[in-house]
Design an enzyme around this catalytic site. Sequence first.
Site, PDB file in Angstrom:
ATOM      1  N   LYS A 155      46.667  66.623  18.803  1.00  0.00           N
ATOM      2  CA  LYS A 155      45.300  66.652  19.316  1.00  0.00           C
ATOM      3  C   LYS A 155      44.950  68.044  19.827  1.00  0.00           C
ATOM      4  O   LYS A 155      45.629  68.554  20.728  1.00  0.00           O
ATOM      5  CB  LYS A 155      45.140  65.668  20.474  1.00  0.00           C
ATOM      6  CG  LYS A 155      45.366  64.208  20.123  1.00  0.00           C
ATOM      7  CD  LYS A 155      45.179  63.329  21.354  1.00  0.00           C
ATOM      8  CE  LYS A 155      45.336  61.872  21.049  1.00  0.00           C
ATOM      9  NZ  LYS A 155      45.138  61.029  22.257  1.00  0.00           N
ATOM     10  N   ARG A 205      37.787  51.570  24.883  1.00  0.00           N
ATOM     11  CA  ARG A 205      37.020  52.455  25.760  1.00  0.00           C
ATOM     12  C   ARG A 205      36.581  51.656  26.978  1.00  0.00           C
ATOM     13  O   ARG A 205      35.865  50.668  26.855  1.00  0.00           O
ATOM     14  CB  ARG A 205      35.807  53.022  25.012  1.00  0.00           C
ATOM     15  CG  ARG A 205      34.720  53.677  25.884  1.00  0.00           C
ATOM     16  CD  ARG A 205      35.212  54.811  26.778  1.00  0.00           C
ATOM     17  NE  ARG A 205      35.810  55.907  26.053  1.00  0.00           N
ATOM     18  CZ  ARG A 205      35.141  56.964  25.596  1.00  0.00           C
ATOM     19  NH1 ARG A 205      33.845  57.034  25.778  1.00  0.00           N
ATOM     20  NH2 ARG A 205      35.784  57.925  24.964  1.00  0.00           N
ATOM     21  N   ARG A 227      41.902  56.872  13.304  1.00  0.00           N
ATOM     22  CA  ARG A 227      41.039  57.262  14.411  1.00  0.00           C
ATOM     23  C   ARG A 227      39.927  56.231  14.575  1.00  0.00           C
ATOM     24  O   ARG A 227      39.253  55.887  13.608  1.00  0.00           O
ATOM     25  CB  ARG A 227      40.452  58.655  14.165  1.00  0.00           C
ATOM     26  CG  ARG A 227      41.500  59.748  14.045  1.00  0.00           C
ATOM     27  CD  ARG A 227      40.907  61.060  13.585  1.00  0.00           C
ATOM     28  NE  ARG A 227      40.303  60.940  12.260  1.00  0.00           N
ATOM     29  CZ  ARG A 227      39.632  61.904  11.662  1.00  0.00           C
ATOM     30  NH1 ARG A 227      39.465  63.061  12.279  1.00  0.00           N
ATOM     31  NH2 ARG A 227      39.131  61.712  10.456  1.00  0.00           N
TER      32      ARG A 227
END
Length: 308
Positions: A155, A205, A227
Amino acid sequence: MKQLFVLDPIELINPDKDSSAALIQAAHRASIEVWACTPSDLQAKGAKAYVVARQIIPGPWIRLEEPQSSSLNKFQCIWMRKDPPVDEAFLYATHLLEVAERDGVLVLNKPASLRAWNEKLGALRFSKLMAPTLVASRVNELKEFAKEQGEVVLKPLGGKGGQGVIRVAEKAAGLDALLELITAQEQMPVMMQKFLPSVVEGDKRILLVNGEPLGAINRVPKQGDFRSNLALGGKAEVTILSKREKEICEELGYSLKSEGLFFVGIDVIGGMLSEINVTSPTGIREVEKLMNVPLADQVIQCLVDNLC
């Protein structure tokens, strides 16, 4: 009450998807006067901070008045909702907002914390909640870590929305060249984490407001990708928080609240903390649609309760 939103150009915002738009419209419903500007509209004259901003008129998105110059201390609250990257312009904007903060204005999220909590590195404060993680520039150290973990995710520290995130096996051909490229010849640190296969079931989330979880969605990757970011084709699903996820929120809550991180989005994969998003977290519209809760109104009400 008057609130100012520091944003990317508001004309580029999609009100059907954008969390800033949701907050602005919720503020209007709470009879709050709302203004908008970009970071380049901020300025300081001596010890006073000013802005050239436009009032947003309630109604169809968007109606803007003509720009006006105003002292930032005329606003009871300023939302810093500029999207990454956290570049020099972003950092200088936080310093200008601190001038207003010293003048008694509430800035969300707190400028100093926006600088201190890199959205990848900030999570390291809670490393025991994370998958095995290494941040390094040296190729040999990164290769050794990849060998230990078998399969990893790389990342960029300044990335957003899943951009530039790479999944790679430790035996992948050309790993040295890839690491040289992503670290700019060992000059730029990168985050490497153990790959969590459970990501195929979703990346959750969770939105925390003043340290408390108020809403969550599960984001499932599109076919052929690992992803789960919605901007990259991930699909949002209804979810509830597990016991482990509630524990993670409780662990983070005090630190977030005490450091002025009022509105935060954390990412959790398979019960492991992945990221702590503090710059302009998204997900309000998806939570409202899937969970049938007025989340933006709840956020604004929480803010008003804390200001009064």
